[in-house]
Write a protein that holds these residues in place. Sequence first.
Motif, short mmCIF file in Angstrom:
data_model
loop_
_atom_site.label_atom_id
_atom_site.label_comp_id
_atom_site.label_asym_id
_atom_site.label_seq_id
_atom_site.Cartn_x
_atom_site.Cartn_y
_atom_site.Cartn_z
N THR A 1 0.82 -1.21 0.00
CA THR A 1 0.00 0.00 0.00
C THR A 1 0.86 1.26 0.00
O THR A 1 1.84 1.35 0.75
CB THR A 1 -0.91 0.02 1.24
OG1 THR A 1 -1.69 -1.18 1.27
CG2 THR A 1 -1.85 1.23 1.21
N ALA A 2 0.47 2.24 -0.83
CA ALA A 2 1.19 3.51 -0.87
C ALA A 2 1.13 4.21 0.48
O ALA A 2 0.21 3.98 1.27
CB ALA A 2 0.60 4.41 -1.96
N ARG A 3 2.10 5.08 0.73
CA ARG A 3 2.20 5.75 2.02
C ARG A 3 2.27 7.26 1.81
O ARG A 3 3.14 7.76 1.09
CB ARG A 3 3.45 5.26 2.75
CG ARG A 3 3.62 5.81 4.16
CD ARG A 3 4.91 5.28 4.78
NE ARG A 3 4.92 3.81 4.83
CZ ARG A 3 5.99 3.08 5.14
NH1 ARG A 3 7.14 3.69 5.40
NH2 ARG A 3 5.92 1.77 5.17
N GLU A 4 1.37 7.97 2.44
CA GLU A 4 1.41 9.43 2.39
C GLU A 4 2.45 9.96 3.36
O GLU A 4 2.47 9.58 4.52
CB GLU A 4 0.03 10.02 2.73
CG GLU A 4 -1.04 9.73 1.69
CD GLU A 4 -2.33 10.47 1.98
OE1 GLU A 4 -2.31 11.39 2.82
OE2 GLU A 4 -3.35 10.13 1.36
N ARG A 5 3.32 10.83 2.86
CA ARG A 5 4.31 11.48 3.70
C ARG A 5 4.95 12.61 2.90
O ARG A 5 4.90 12.62 1.67
CB ARG A 5 5.38 10.52 4.21
CG ARG A 5 6.28 9.92 3.13
CD ARG A 5 7.50 9.26 3.75
NE ARG A 5 8.44 10.23 4.29
CZ ARG A 5 9.41 9.92 5.17
NH1 ARG A 5 9.54 8.68 5.62
NH2 ARG A 5 10.24 10.83 5.59
N ARG A 6 5.53 13.56 3.57
CA ARG A 6 6.21 14.65 2.89
C ARG A 6 7.44 14.09 2.18
O ARG A 6 8.27 13.41 2.78
CB ARG A 6 6.63 15.71 3.90
CG ARG A 6 7.44 16.87 3.32
CD ARG A 6 6.58 17.86 2.59
NE ARG A 6 7.38 18.99 2.08
CZ ARG A 6 6.86 20.04 1.48
NH1 ARG A 6 5.54 20.12 1.29
NH2 ARG A 6 7.62 21.02 1.05
N VAL A 7 7.53 14.37 0.88
CA VAL A 7 8.67 13.89 0.08
C VAL A 7 9.33 15.10 -0.56
O VAL A 7 8.80 15.68 -1.51
CB VAL A 7 8.22 12.88 -1.00
CG1 VAL A 7 9.44 12.42 -1.80
CG2 VAL A 7 7.52 11.69 -0.37
N ASP A 8 10.48 15.48 -0.05
CA ASP A 8 11.24 16.60 -0.61
C ASP A 8 12.46 16.14 -1.40
O ASP A 8 12.85 16.78 -2.37
CB ASP A 8 11.71 17.54 0.52
CG ASP A 8 10.58 18.34 1.13
OD1 ASP A 8 9.61 18.65 0.40
OD2 ASP A 8 10.64 18.63 2.33
N THR A 9 13.06 15.01 -0.97
CA THR A 9 14.28 14.53 -1.61
C THR A 9 14.20 13.04 -1.83
O THR A 9 13.85 12.28 -0.92
CB THR A 9 15.51 14.85 -0.73
OG1 THR A 9 15.56 16.25 -0.47
CG2 THR A 9 16.79 14.43 -1.44
N VAL A 10 14.50 12.62 -3.07
CA VAL A 10 14.43 11.22 -3.45
C VAL A 10 15.77 10.77 -4.02
O VAL A 10 16.40 11.48 -4.81
CB VAL A 10 13.33 10.97 -4.51
CG1 VAL A 10 13.31 9.52 -4.95
CG2 VAL A 10 11.96 11.37 -3.96
N LEU A 11 16.19 9.58 -3.63
CA LEU A 11 17.32 8.90 -4.24
C LEU A 11 16.77 7.77 -5.10
O LEU A 11 15.98 6.96 -4.62
CB LEU A 11 18.23 8.32 -3.16
CG LEU A 11 19.31 7.33 -3.62
CD1 LEU A 11 20.40 8.04 -4.42
CD2 LEU A 11 19.91 6.59 -2.42
N SER A 12 17.15 7.74 -6.38
CA SER A 12 16.77 6.64 -7.26
C SER A 12 18.04 5.95 -7.74
O SER A 12 19.00 6.61 -8.15
CB SER A 12 15.96 7.15 -8.46
OG SER A 12 15.42 6.07 -9.20
N VAL A 13 18.05 4.63 -7.66
CA VAL A 13 19.27 3.88 -7.99
C VAL A 13 18.98 2.83 -9.06
O VAL A 13 17.85 2.38 -9.24
CB VAL A 13 19.86 3.20 -6.74
CG1 VAL A 13 20.34 4.24 -5.75
CG2 VAL A 13 18.86 2.26 -6.09
#
Length: 421
Positions: free
Chosen positions: A389-401
Motif C-alpha cells: 500500500t502507498a504511504r502518504e508522507r512529505r517527500v522533498d528529496t528522493v534517491l533513485s538507484v
Amino acid sequence: MSSRIVITGIGVRAPGASGTKEFWDLLSSGRTATRRISFFDPSPYRSQVAGECDFDPESEGLSAREIRRMDRATQFAVACADDAIVDSGLEVNRLDPHRVGVSLGSAVAASTSLDVEYQILSDAGRRWTVSPEYLSPHMFDYLTPGVMPAELAWRIGAEGPVTMVSNGCTSGLDAVGNAVQVIRDGAADIMLAGATDTPITPIVVACFDAIKATTTYNNDPEHASRPFDASRNGFVLAEGSAMFVLETLEHATNRGAHIYAEVSGYATRSNAYHMTGLKKDGREMAEAIGAALAEARKNPEDLDYINAHGSGTKQNDWHETAALKRSLGLHAYETPVSSIKSMVGHSLGAIGSVEIAASLLAIENNVVPPTANLHEADPECDLDYVPVTARERRVDTVLSVGSGFGGFQSAIVLNRPGGTR
C-alpha cells in the motif's frame, strides 16, 4: 557555482498507463500491470509473463510512414517526448535550435524490428541465406541505435548535442545524468532526455531464459514480480519509456514554468567484476550513492524516499540492500524504500527513466508508491520496503538507484526546488 538543473516536463508510457496521470494512478493504487505475454506464443519459453503496453501509434498521432520507419521503441520515445514538451510549456519553434539537445537511453534499441525482420528474411529461421528483395529499406535505422535520438532531434528541431546512451539497465538514469552535464558544460540550454525499450520479443525472452534471470510464476502473472519478497524468483520483463525536459533553474523560473524537481546529484560506477554477477557487499552501488549525495550536498538524513532498482532477483535485492546500508548507515532503516517494478515490470534500459518519473510524481504528490506483492520479506532484505500500500508522507528529496548487467551502478538525487546550495 555550477548551474542548477531542473525537470519541467514529463512524458510516460508504461504497462497499464498511456500517460503520466494513468501511470501515477496505477502506482499510487498499488495495482499491477503484468500479464501473460500476448505479442507472440510464449508457451515454448521458461518465462511467459511480461509488462506489455497497450500502445496504438496511430492514436498517438504518428503517420503511416513514421510507423513504418520507426521501431516500436522509437515510437514510444516520440510519444513521450511530445507529452514532455507540451507539459513543459516550451514553444520549441521559438528556441535557438543549436541550444537544444537530446540524450536518449536504451539497452536493446530496435530489438522489436530486428526480430521481425529476421523472421521475414530467414523465413522463420528455415533459411541460412537471405534474399535482398525481402530486406526492409529501413534496416539501417533498426541496426544503428543512434537513429533513435536522431528521430527525437528531428521531431523537435534540436541541432545541439544529440547522444545515445546504452549502459544496460542503468541507461535511463545515465541518459538524464548526461543531459545534466551537457547543460552544465554550457553546450545546451534545453535537453530532452530519457529512455525507451520494447524488448518483449522472442529473442530477448530467450536470452533471459538462458541465464534464468526472469520469473517462472507463469500461472500468476499479476503477482509474478516480487521484489524483496522471500518467494521471489526473477524479474518480469517489460517495455516502456519516459522522457523529460531539462533546463536551468534560472531559465525555468524566468519563463514561469512548473518545476517538478531539481536534479541535484548524479553518479555512476562499475564493479569491473562480472557481466551478470554482483558482489553481495554492494560496494560499487554504495560508492555511486555516496558520490551522488555529495554532489547534491545532501546527507543520508535528508532522504525522504528511495526508489529502488528492486528487480526481484535474489542477488540484486541482496546487493542493493547491502549498498543502502553501506552508504546510508543507520538512516537506511529509517527511509522508505520501494520498487515500482513490482507493478510495471523491468523495461531494461527504459526503467531508470520510468523510475525517475515515479520519483518526480512522489515529490509532486507527497506519496511513496508501494512495493506490490511484498507479503513476506526475505530476512536478508530488512529495510522499510513499503509493502502493498502507498504511504502518504512529505517527500522533498528522493534517491533513485539502478543496477545493470555489465557491472553498471548508478544513482540520482532529485529534490523539491527551493533554497540555496
